[in-house]
Design a protein around this motif. Structure first.
Motif, short mmCIF file in Angstrom:
data_model
loop_
_atom_site.label_atom_id
_atom_site.label_comp_id
_atom_site.label_asym_id
_atom_site.label_seq_id
_atom_site.Cartn_x
_atom_site.Cartn_y
_atom_site.Cartn_z
N ASP A 250 29.71 -23.67 37.00
CA ASP A 250 28.53 -22.81 37.13
C ASP A 250 27.50 -23.44 38.05
O ASP A 250 27.26 -24.65 38.02
CB ASP A 250 27.87 -22.59 35.77
CG ASP A 250 28.53 -21.48 34.97
OD1 ASP A 250 29.56 -20.94 35.42
OD2 ASP A 250 28.01 -21.16 33.88
N LEU A 251 26.88 -22.58 38.84
CA LEU A 251 25.71 -22.95 39.64
C LEU A 251 24.59 -22.00 39.26
O LEU A 251 24.69 -20.79 39.48
CB LEU A 251 26.02 -22.83 41.14
CG LEU A 251 24.82 -22.98 42.08
CD1 LEU A 251 24.23 -24.38 41.99
CD2 LEU A 251 25.22 -22.66 43.52
N VAL A 252 23.54 -22.53 38.65
CA VAL A 252 22.39 -21.72 38.26
C VAL A 252 21.44 -21.62 39.45
O VAL A 252 20.87 -22.63 39.88
CB VAL A 252 21.67 -22.32 37.04
CG1 VAL A 252 20.42 -21.51 36.70
CG2 VAL A 252 22.62 -22.37 35.84
N LEU A 253 21.29 -20.42 39.98
CA LEU A 253 20.45 -20.21 41.16
C LEU A 253 19.00 -19.96 40.82
O LEU A 253 18.09 -20.35 41.57
CB LEU A 253 20.99 -19.03 41.98
CG LEU A 253 22.36 -19.20 42.64
CD1 LEU A 253 22.73 -17.93 43.38
CD2 LEU A 253 22.35 -20.38 43.60
N ARG A 254 18.75 -19.28 39.70
CA ARG A 254 17.37 -18.96 39.32
C ARG A 254 17.32 -18.75 37.80
O ARG A 254 18.36 -18.54 37.16
CB ARG A 254 16.86 -17.73 40.07
CG ARG A 254 17.64 -16.46 39.80
CD ARG A 254 17.17 -15.30 40.64
NE ARG A 254 17.60 -14.03 40.02
CZ ARG A 254 16.87 -12.92 40.01
NH1 ARG A 254 15.69 -12.91 40.60
NH2 ARG A 254 17.32 -11.83 39.43
N LEU A 255 16.09 -18.80 37.28
CA LEU A 255 15.92 -18.73 35.83
C LEU A 255 15.26 -17.44 35.37
O LEU A 255 14.83 -17.34 34.22
CB LEU A 255 15.08 -19.93 35.35
CG LEU A 255 15.69 -21.30 35.60
CD1 LEU A 255 14.71 -22.40 35.19
CD2 LEU A 255 17.00 -21.46 34.85
N ASP A 256 15.22 -16.42 36.22
CA ASP A 256 14.55 -15.17 35.86
C ASP A 256 15.14 -14.54 34.60
O ASP A 256 14.40 -13.94 33.80
CB ASP A 256 14.64 -14.17 37.02
CG ASP A 256 13.91 -14.65 38.26
OD1 ASP A 256 14.20 -15.77 38.71
OD2 ASP A 256 13.04 -13.93 38.76
N ALA A 257 16.44 -14.64 34.42
CA ALA A 257 17.10 -14.06 33.25
C ALA A 257 17.50 -15.13 32.24
O ALA A 257 18.23 -14.84 31.29
CB ALA A 257 18.33 -13.27 33.68
N LEU A 258 17.03 -16.35 32.44
CA LEU A 258 17.38 -17.47 31.57
C LEU A 258 16.11 -18.14 31.06
O LEU A 258 15.02 -17.90 31.57
CB LEU A 258 18.24 -18.48 32.34
CG LEU A 258 19.60 -17.99 32.82
CD1 LEU A 258 20.17 -18.95 33.86
CD2 LEU A 258 20.56 -17.83 31.65
N SER A 259 16.27 -18.99 30.06
CA SER A 259 15.12 -19.75 29.57
C SER A 259 14.86 -20.94 30.49
O SER A 259 15.72 -21.32 31.28
CB SER A 259 15.38 -20.24 28.14
OG SER A 259 16.39 -21.24 28.14
N ASP A 260 13.67 -21.47 30.38
CA ASP A 260 13.33 -22.69 31.11
C ASP A 260 12.91 -23.73 30.07
O ASP A 260 11.83 -23.62 29.49
CB ASP A 260 12.19 -22.42 32.09
CG ASP A 260 11.92 -23.57 33.04
OD1 ASP A 260 12.50 -24.65 32.82
OD2 ASP A 260 11.14 -23.38 33.99
N PRO A 261 13.76 -24.72 29.76
CA PRO A 261 14.99 -25.05 30.49
C PRO A 261 16.20 -24.27 30.01
O PRO A 261 16.19 -23.70 28.91
CB PRO A 261 15.18 -26.54 30.17
CG PRO A 261 14.65 -26.65 28.77
CD PRO A 261 13.45 -25.73 28.72
N THR A 262 17.21 -24.25 30.84
CA THR A 262 18.55 -23.81 30.47
C THR A 262 19.43 -25.05 30.40
O THR A 262 19.23 -25.99 31.17
CB THR A 262 19.08 -22.80 31.50
OG1 THR A 262 18.47 -21.53 31.26
CG2 THR A 262 20.59 -22.64 31.44
N MET A 263 20.40 -25.05 29.51
CA MET A 263 21.22 -26.24 29.31
C MET A 263 22.69 -25.91 29.43
O MET A 263 23.16 -24.88 28.91
CB MET A 263 20.94 -26.87 27.95
CG MET A 263 21.61 -28.22 27.73
SD MET A 263 21.10 -28.98 26.17
CE MET A 263 21.78 -30.63 26.39
N ILE A 264 23.43 -26.77 30.11
CA ILE A 264 24.88 -26.67 30.25
C ILE A 264 25.48 -28.00 29.82
O ILE A 264 24.95 -29.06 30.14
CB ILE A 264 25.28 -26.37 31.71
CG1 ILE A 264 24.79 -24.98 32.15
CG2 ILE A 264 26.78 -26.46 31.90
CD1 ILE A 264 25.01 -24.70 33.62
N LEU A 265 26.58 -27.93 29.08
CA LEU A 265 27.31 -29.13 28.69
C LEU A 265 28.54 -29.26 29.58
O LEU A 265 29.53 -28.55 29.41
CB LEU A 265 27.72 -29.06 27.21
CG LEU A 265 26.57 -28.86 26.23
CD1 LEU A 265 27.09 -28.81 24.80
CD2 LEU A 265 25.51 -29.94 26.39
N GLY A 266 28.44 -30.15 30.57
CA GLY A 266 29.50 -30.32 31.55
C GLY A 266 30.40 -31.49 31.20
O GLY A 266 30.06 -32.35 30.38
#
Length: 322
Positions: A250-266
């Motif tokens: 995944d590449l998160v381009l923007r946070l308009d539809a996501l929370s700030d912060p957004t978290m990914i477990l890679g």
């Protein structure tokens, strides 16, 4: 490339070979996240250099229940134990009753589902999955029980629990608490009561189920802290025999539809700390300053913070090792 709407998230699905051309820049509408499903191993380095996070698509939350509650609590961080004790004191001082129902009665279930639906309605992209389980809870064939908290005759919160004896697992499937009791962390007391019920029935493992590995959309990063505080750890769902488990980048381009912060477990790099198993590392995507230590967990090799966008990890991450 295909752009799809996933519960309000504009998701661009691309092949690894398309990434260099960045076709999402020419999409008719802004894209929130770019995703490569099951990226081939030969593409991992290039994807990482372009800011993608290679990750399990779904994570499972699991924990040993321990020989008894004291053993389990001893393994938690002291702040988590303090929160649990405070939640129990608040419940006791208010005269709240925690009861176990097996089987779950229709009246209790309907009261719980109404509370659950209200809580989900408060979420930006909430989906009331539990409503589809009414018949299954009441009529099987799989066995559910419930742990409910009552203030007088009013339901303050509850947890629906699925027994999985074939795999020695207690699945804490759905939970909800009222707004008032959420502030008092009643959920912690309910979960601990459900886990004790599992021990009493001979189970040695517990699970909080599976969730999409993009905390900031359907689930929030705060749940990560809640679940780790109860002693659960996240693992790739395929390690728990999930037939739909897989990998993606995944590449998160923007946070308009996501929370700030957004978290990914890679997936963590397979270095000396990571041989012989799939270790995970936390990636916080944020436009604001975030303290990564708030999201440390024993099962993570590190936590990094980066802004949204196609920024190479080496240039943007602020590493905070666990």
């Amino acid at each position: 490339m295909e752009v799809v709407d996933r519960y309000g998230l504009a998701l661009a699905l691309v092949e690894a070979g398309e990434v260099a051309a960045q076709p999402w820049r020419d999409a008719d509408h802004p894209v929130d996240v770019v995703r490569v499903v099951n990226p081939p191993a030969a593409s991992w380095d290039e994807l990482a250099a372009r800011g993608f996070v290679h990750k399990p698509s779904v994570v499972s939350w699991v924990s040993g229940l321990g020989a008894d509650e004291e053993t389990h609590l001893a393994g938690l961080h002291r702040t988590s134990r303090k929160s649990i004790r405070q939640a129990r004191r608040d419940a006791a001082s208010a005269g709240l009753r925690i009861v176990l129902e097996d089987p779950v009665t229709p009246d209790s279930l309907d009261g719980f589902l109404a509370l659950y639906e209200d809580r989900v309605a408060e979420m930006r992209f909430g989906v009331p999955f539990a409503l589809d389980y009414r018949d299954a809870v009441l009529h099987g064939p799989r066995r559910f029980f419930g742990v409910f908290g009552y203030e007088g005759d009013e339901l303050a919160g509850g947890v629906l629990v699925l027994e999985c004896p074939e795999v020695d697992l207690l699945l804490l499937r759905f939970s909800a608490v009222s707004a008032r009791w959420r502030r008092s962390s009643l959920a912690r007391a309910l979960y601990l009561a459900a886990m004790q019920a599992g021990r009493d029935r001979g189970y040695t493992r517990g699970s909080l189920g599976n969730e999409p590995n993009l905390l900031g959309h359907l689930t929030q990063p705060g749940l990560f802290r809640f679940k780790t505080g109860l002693g659960f750890r996240a693992v790739p769902s395929q390690e728990c025999a999930d037939p739909q488990g897989g990998d993606e980048a995944d590449l998160v381009l923007r946070l308009d539809a996501l929370s700030d912060p957004t978290m990914i477990l890679g997936y963590a790099p397979r270095d000396a700390r990571n041989r012989g198993g799939a270790r995970l590392t936390g990636h916080l995507i944020s436009k604001a300053r975030v303290d990564p230590t708030l999201y440390h967990a024993p099962f993570l090799t590190s936590v990094t913070v980066r802004p949204p966008g196609a920024v190479p990890a080496s240039a943007s991450d602020r590493m905070s090792p666990v």
